[in-house]
Design a protein around this motif. Structure first.
Motif, PDB file in Angstrom:
ATOM      1  N   PRO A 154       9.487   3.798   6.216  1.00  0.00           N
ATOM      2  CA  PRO A 154       8.661   3.751   6.777  1.00  0.00           C
ATOM      3  C   PRO A 154       7.754   3.011   6.022  1.00  0.00           C
ATOM      4  O   PRO A 154       7.833   2.649   4.567  1.00  0.00           O
ATOM      5  N   MET A 155       7.078   1.989   6.467  1.00  0.00           N
ATOM      6  CA  MET A 155       6.605   0.559   5.605  1.00  0.00           C
ATOM      7  C   MET A 155       5.094   1.066   5.197  1.00  0.00           C
ATOM      8  O   MET A 155       4.157   0.084   5.105  1.00  0.00           O
ATOM      9  N   THR A 215       5.947  -1.655  -0.387  1.00  0.00           N
ATOM     10  CA  THR A 215       5.894  -0.285   0.717  1.00  0.00           C
ATOM     11  C   THR A 215       6.525   0.868  -0.278  1.00  0.00           C
ATOM     12  O   THR A 215       7.788   0.623  -0.939  1.00  0.00           O
ATOM     13  N   VAL A 216       6.377   1.920   1.051  1.00  0.00           N
ATOM     14  CA  VAL A 216       7.454   3.729   0.476  1.00  0.00           C
ATOM     15  C   VAL A 216       8.785   2.808   1.176  1.00  0.00           C
ATOM     16  O   VAL A 216       9.473   3.196  -0.132  1.00  0.00           O
ATOM     17  N   THR A 259       1.061  -7.976  -0.861  1.00  0.00           N
ATOM     18  CA  THR A 259       2.317  -7.080  -1.156  1.00  0.00           C
ATOM     19  C   THR A 259       1.966  -6.765  -1.008  1.00  0.00           C
ATOM     20  O   THR A 259       3.067  -5.622  -1.160  1.00  0.00           O
ATOM     21  N   GLY A 260       1.334  -5.924  -0.655  1.00  0.00           N
ATOM     22  CA  GLY A 260       1.087  -4.148  -0.052  1.00  0.00           C
ATOM     23  C   GLY A 260       1.413  -3.128   1.243  1.00  0.00           C
ATOM     24  O   GLY A 260       1.786  -2.432   0.701  1.00  0.00           O
ATOM     25  N   GLY A 261       1.611  -4.789   1.549  1.00  0.00           N
ATOM     26  CA  GLY A 261       2.787  -4.945   2.321  1.00  0.00           C
ATOM     27  C   GLY A 261       4.175  -5.063   2.227  1.00  0.00           C
ATOM     28  O   GLY A 261       4.791  -5.006   4.014  1.00  0.00           O
ATOM     29  N   THR A 262       4.405  -5.501   1.502  1.00  0.00           N
ATOM     30  CA  THR A 262       5.562  -5.765   1.411  1.00  0.00           C
ATOM     31  C   THR A 262       6.714  -5.252   0.066  1.00  0.00           C
ATOM     32  O   THR A 262       7.365  -4.223   0.091  1.00  0.00           O
ATOM     33  N   PRO A 266       6.873  -8.356   8.020  1.00  0.00           N
ATOM     34  CA  PRO A 266       6.852  -7.297   6.492  1.00  0.00           C
ATOM     35  C   PRO A 266       8.522  -6.571   6.289  1.00  0.00           C
ATOM     36  O   PRO A 266       9.229  -6.668   5.441  1.00  0.00           O
ATOM     37  N   ARG A 267       8.445  -5.984   7.249  1.00  0.00           N
ATOM     38  CA  ARG A 267       9.714  -5.054   7.118  1.00  0.00           C
ATOM     39  C   ARG A 267      11.082  -6.427   7.315  1.00  0.00           C
ATOM     40  O   ARG A 267      11.983  -6.246   6.895  1.00  0.00           O
ATOM     41  N   ASN A 312      10.474   0.089   0.081  1.00  0.00           N
ATOM     42  CA  ASN A 312      10.681  -1.346  -0.715  1.00  0.00           C
ATOM     43  C   ASN A 312      11.087  -0.364  -1.543  1.00  0.00           C
ATOM     44  O   ASN A 312      12.059   0.007  -2.251  1.00  0.00           O
ATOM     45  N   SER A 343       8.239  -5.064  13.138  1.00  0.00           N
ATOM     46  CA  SER A 343       7.370  -6.039  12.097  1.00  0.00           C
ATOM     47  C   SER A 343       7.938  -7.069  11.186  1.00  0.00           C
ATOM     48  O   SER A 343       8.789  -6.796  10.798  1.00  0.00           O
TER      49      SER A 343
END
Length: 474
Positions: free
Chosen positions: A473-474, A199-200, A193-196, A415-416, A202, A413
């Motif tokens: 940015p993600m 993220t900045v 979840t740190g990458g989804t 996650p993006r 989200n 990406s």
């Protein structure tokens, strides 16, 4: 600026009131549309003619999916009932009352409601729906001249941020070991979840949409003249006042059964046992390396709501009476959820080697995607499919593989793209009455009363998220 936004909101409301059908009829119409599209675009099984195809689609697709949301429907019923009962306790009631006393004007109150609903929705979507609806009534109770439909619309609009929150189905599924994409070989590992969620991109979108855009929009849309306001009936608010039985004085000759029903010891004992179980549940997850938000689901929320409500109500009798009152608000869920399950069955129907209607929509949208525009395309694809499959996890199950495959092929990406789909799923809820059912039940309004304002949310949030999910940015 205010006049322009208010005029647009009024025109939108007039169109919705004139043309939007009742929420149940909307589900019936969507069923017919989905069936017709699947009949035309989904290939029948080999050797099956058009008559057989129509029959199979009706039985295997529609009827086959009709009862697939029974478990989910019961979970939704319980979260509405337990959440409503929890809000009726004097502790939560006092908190919501104090919050409702914060705004010093009708316009300020209308701006505050979506903020409270968005904050609750970020924690959990079910919590957001219940808290938003009850807080809207609290605001109406404090300021009885306020325009009630716009306040309820604000309560529902806060729901637009839910899929970027802690209980977002798509990001949590991506972080689940052995999820369907890993089993299919589309992904080789999970995405934390740190990458989804965290993220900045989200978090900026959650703040921009839920805490800046929504309050500003509802302040601008709020009617200036009294003749354009629709206050809630004071008699309705007075009738729903909490009668409570926690402090009832029992006669000396009360039976043992009656004394048990009014016993604070019983409520406290079983309530604390349930709450200890909740703490242990999350504690075991943390001990095994799973953060609490990754263990947040409908079952544990319902469990926590039930036992917290039972504890705070003081006696079993008081809690039962509150649940009885809450039952009046769940008929829409019981009636309409099976129809949406049937629509999901039609959208996922794919006999033999054919491709389901939902997958075809996703593939078609990806095929027309300009270079570098896949996140925006994923957003709009999820928004379109959400009309027919208004369940984040269910929708990802039918379009996730297509979007992830496209992301890998284009070097975008994953996650993006996944978070773009998550926001798209939440986005069109603003004009899809499925998730408004519990909120409308609590407020006593119809979908036509609020959707005109929600169209304005759809338009503004659509622009913000499309740009943000593409460039932040993600």
């Amino acid at each position: 600026m205010t006049n322009v936004v208010r005029a647009a909101a009024e025109n939108s409301s007039k169109l919705v009131e004139r043309y939007l059908p009742d929420a149940f009829l909307f589900a019936v119409i969507l069923t017919a549309v989905a069936y017709a599209l699947a009949l035309v675009f989904v290939a029948p099984a080999e050797g099956v003619g058009i008559a057989g195809h129509a029959q199979n689609l009706l039985v295997d697709g529609w009827y086959g999916g009709f009862w697939n949301l029974l478990s989910f429907g019961m979970q939704m019923t319980l979260i509405l009932m337990t959440g409503y009962a929890l809000a009726q306790t004097r502790h939560v009631d006092a908190l919501l009352t104090r919050l409702a006393q914060v705004p010093n004007s009708e316009k300020g109150a209308a701006a505050m409601v979506p903020v409270v609903a968005a904050a609750a929705s970020f924690v959990h979507w079910g919590l957001g729906l219940v808290v938003g609806a009850i807080f809207a009534r609290k605001i109406a109770d404090e300021i009885r001249t306020i325009d009630f439909p716009i306040v309820v619309a604000g309560a529902y609009s806060g729901f637009v941020v839910w899929h970027g929150g802690l209980a977002g189905s798509i990001p949590l599924l991506l972080n689940t070991e052995g999820n369907f994409l890993i089993e299919a070989g589309v992904l080789s590992s999970t995405f934390a979840t740190g990458g989804t969620i965290f993220t900045v991109a989200n978090l900026v979108l959650v703040v921009a949409v839920g805490f800046i855009f929504l309050p500003a929009l509802f302040a601008l849309m709020y009617p200036k003249s009294d003749d354009k306001k629709t206050p809630i009936d004071p008699a309705e608010l007075d009738a729903s006042a909490d009668g409570g039985t926690a402090n009832v004085s029992l006669p000396d000759d009360a039976s043992i059964a009656t004394r048990i029903e009014h016993s604070g010891l019983v409520s406290t004992g079983i309530g604390l046992a349930g709450l200890i179980a909740v703490v242990l549940y999350f504690g075991e997850g943390v001990a095994s390396g799973t953060m609490p938000w990754n263990n947040l689901n409908l079952n544990i929320v319902n469990f926590a709501f039930l036992f917290l409500g039972l504890t705070l109500h003081g006696t079993p009798k008081a809690y039962v009476e509150s649940i009885v009152e809450a039952v009046e608000n769940v008929w829409g869920i019981i009636l309409q959820f099976p129809f949406y399950a049937g629509i999901m069955g039609i959208m996922a129907y794919a006999p033999g080697e054919s491709v389901s209607l939902a997958t075809q929509i996703a593939q078609g949208m990806v095929a027309i995607s300009p270079e570098g525009a896949l996140p925006a395309i994923a957003f709009f694809t999820a928004g379109l499919v959400n009309f027919f499959v208004p369940s984040g996890g269910g929708e990802w199950a039918v379009i996730g593989e297509t979007l992830v495959t496209a992301a890998k092929a284009s070097g975008t990406s994953i996650p993006r793209v996944a978070m773009a789909a998550a926001w798209g799923d939440a986005w069109t809820n603003m004009i899809q009455p499925f998730w408004a059912i519990p909120l409308l039940s609590i407020s006593g309004l119809s979908v036509r009363d609020i959707m005109g304002y929600c169209v304005m949310v759809l338009l503004g949030a659509g622009v913000i998220v499309t740009v943000g999910i593409s460039v932040l940015p993600m």
